[in-house]
Design a protein around this motif. Structure first.
Motif, short mmCIF file in Angstrom:
data_model
loop_
_atom_site.label_atom_id
_atom_site.label_comp_id
_atom_site.label_asym_id
_atom_site.label_seq_id
_atom_site.Cartn_x
_atom_site.Cartn_y
_atom_site.Cartn_z
N LEU A 29 0.83 -1.20 0.00
CA LEU A 29 0.00 0.00 0.00
C LEU A 29 0.86 1.26 0.00
O LEU A 29 0.57 2.23 -0.71
CB LEU A 29 -0.94 0.00 1.21
N ASN A 30 1.94 1.24 0.77
CA ASN A 30 2.84 2.40 0.79
C ASN A 30 3.49 2.63 -0.57
O ASN A 30 3.63 3.77 -1.02
CB ASN A 30 3.93 2.18 1.85
N ALA A 31 3.89 1.53 -1.23
CA ALA A 31 4.51 1.65 -2.55
C ALA A 31 3.51 2.22 -3.56
O ALA A 31 3.87 3.03 -4.43
CB ALA A 31 5.02 0.29 -3.01
N ALA A 32 2.26 1.79 -3.45
CA ALA A 32 1.22 2.31 -4.34
C ALA A 32 1.00 3.80 -4.10
O ALA A 32 0.88 4.59 -5.05
CB ALA A 32 -0.07 1.53 -4.14
N LEU A 87 1.54 6.91 -6.73
CA LEU A 87 0.49 7.90 -6.99
C LEU A 87 1.01 9.31 -6.75
O LEU A 87 0.68 10.24 -7.49
CB LEU A 87 -0.72 7.63 -6.10
N GLY A 88 1.81 9.48 -5.70
CA GLY A 88 2.38 10.79 -5.43
C GLY A 88 3.28 11.26 -6.55
O GLY A 88 3.26 12.45 -6.92
N ARG A 89 4.06 10.35 -7.11
CA ARG A 89 4.93 10.71 -8.24
C ARG A 89 4.10 11.12 -9.45
O ARG A 89 4.42 12.09 -10.14
CB ARG A 89 5.83 9.53 -8.59
N LEU A 90 3.04 10.36 -9.71
CA LEU A 90 2.17 10.69 -10.84
C LEU A 90 1.51 12.05 -10.65
O LEU A 90 1.48 12.87 -11.56
CB LEU A 90 1.10 9.60 -11.01
N ASP A 91 0.98 12.28 -9.46
CA ASP A 91 0.31 13.55 -9.21
C ASP A 91 1.30 14.71 -9.28
O ASP A 91 1.00 15.76 -9.85
CB ASP A 91 -0.37 13.51 -7.84
N GLY A 92 2.50 14.50 -8.73
CA GLY A 92 3.51 15.55 -8.78
C GLY A 92 3.99 15.84 -10.18
O GLY A 92 4.19 16.99 -10.56
N MET A 111 3.06 3.86 -12.23
CA MET A 111 4.41 3.91 -12.80
C MET A 111 4.35 3.96 -14.33
O MET A 111 5.13 4.68 -14.97
CB MET A 111 5.20 2.69 -12.33
N GLN A 112 3.43 3.21 -14.91
CA GLN A 112 3.28 3.26 -16.37
C GLN A 112 2.83 4.64 -16.82
O GLN A 112 3.29 5.15 -17.85
CB GLN A 112 2.27 2.20 -16.83
N ALA A 113 1.94 5.27 -16.05
CA ALA A 113 1.47 6.61 -16.40
C ALA A 113 2.60 7.62 -16.31
O ALA A 113 2.72 8.53 -17.14
CB ALA A 113 0.32 7.02 -15.48
#
Length: 385
Positions: free
Chosen positions: A43-46, A50-55, A287-289
């Protein structure tokens, strides 16, 4: 953890057959979730992905570019799970008033998916909570055209349905009877809106998606709408600013595991195994996004540099290239609305981009040229970076 059956069975009638329909217990599960070290790490990795994608979306010169493309890519993938054959190119050409190369009902069905997601996003921005009323509104738009248009769009089903098998008697799963739907959806709505208690965002999205699929409240379109709920929940939770996370590709690639885990929750209460699968799906998709976003940005930069180098920074070509970065399939009128170029300038720019191998032209139903940024479309069509 195995909690046992997470619902009750009731006799129902479907197609003249007597069957046992499953009515899920309200969320959250009891006993409470057991988040061991491995599951918490997933869950933490997910969340980190998500934080990387949003950032990263904040760093894009135009966030709408990513949203426009990814919404449509997800629409294609989600609809393919239901059996459509249309491609991303078909959808974009159809939206540009062209003639798609796949059956018209297929591409209309995909286009309705886009409309449903955009409606849900817009209504939530206006302050509407994610509730049964909004689900019905989204379902109405989802089923406006295509193969499901005659199956009560926006209305809860009044007959018993089933999943798998030629009849309800031989089905792999039979959802709740019609008279139970309002109560089940009311319970789900309360859970999504943190009643009786709040749950972590990813946990909420995972459990709400599974519960919706178990309720299966509509005659058709349940799978597509259930997948749409995931990014909308993450937006409502503030995890994402835009609904940029789409899991259809991962669910499609792990289809058997996906269905097995749904059933394992219903029959045995194994929510933890489902959450582990879901967290992995979110991490992979995010990660793909991110990789896709970086690839799109690189493509725009490299092609822009090539236009400056090989076409002597032709202004018409550069302006057209920028417009096609926002809409990789566009008519003259779309480009004019975007950057003010007139038809003659667009045609001049198109000749330059075609000569560089960056552009191809197709023709719509009225013979109007439609410009296609080929490398960008090829990038979006990739099923994984």
């Amino acid at each position: 953890m195995r909690r046992g059956l997470t619902g009750t069975y009731e006799y129902s009638i479907a197609g003249g057959d007597t069957c046992q329909a499953f009515v899920p217990l309200p969320l959250p599960p009891r006993p409470a979730l057991s988040l061991d070290a491995d599951l918490q790490e997933r869950l933490n990795a997910a969340h980190l992905a998500l934080g990387r994608l949003d950032g990263l979306s904040l760093l894009m010169p135009e966030t709408s570019v990513l949203l426009y493309s990814y919404v449509r890519k997800e629409a294609v993938m989600s609809s393919r799970i239901e059996g459509t054959q249309s491609s991303l190119a078909d959808l974009l050409i159809y939206e540009a008033d062209g003639a798609p190369g796949s059956p018209l009902d297929d591409v209309r069905e995909v286009s309705c998916y886009v409309a449903a997601l955009e409606h849900g996003r817009d209504r939530m921005r206006q302050g509407m909570p994610l509730c049964t009323r909004l689900m019905n509104d989204m379902h109405r738009r989802l089923m406006t055209q295509g193969r499901g248009r005659g199956k009560a769009p926006g209305e809860l089903r009044r007959t018993q349905n089933w999943i798998g098998g030629a009849s309800a008697a031989s089905a792999s799963f039979v959802p709740p009877p019609p008279h139970r739907l309002e109560h089940c959806l009311s319970d789900l709505e309360r859970f999504i809106n943190d009643q009786p208690e709040r749950h972590p965002s990813l946990v909420k999205a995972a459990m709400a998606h599974l519960q919706f699929e178990t309720i299966h409240p509509y005659l058709d379109g349940n799978g597509r709408l259930g997948r749409l709920l995931i990014p909308l929940i993450l937006v409502s939770e503030g995890v994402l600013r835009e609904p940029l996370l789409y899991l259809s590709l991962y669910f499609k690639s792990c289809r058997n595991d996906y269905y097995d885990l749904l059933q394992a929750v219903r029959e045995h209460g194994d929510w933890e195994s489902w959450l582990s699968f879901f967290a992995t799906a979110v991490q992979v998709a995010a990660m793909q996004a991110v990789e896709m976003t970086l690839a799109i940005t690189r493509l725009f930069t490299v092609d822009g540099a090539r236009i400056r180098r090989e076409a002597r920074a032709d202004e018409d070509a550069l302006r057209l290239h920028h417009a096609l970065f926002s809409r990789p399939v566009a008519r003259r009128v779309d480009i004019t609305a975007f950057n003010g170029q007139d038809a003659a300038a667009i045609d001049r720019g198109a000749r330059v981009l075609t000569g560089l191998g960056l552009l191809r032209t197709v023709f719509g139903t009225a013979g109007e040229p439609i410009y296609v940024y080929t490398a960008y479309l090829d990038l979006l069509n990739r099923e994984a970076p």
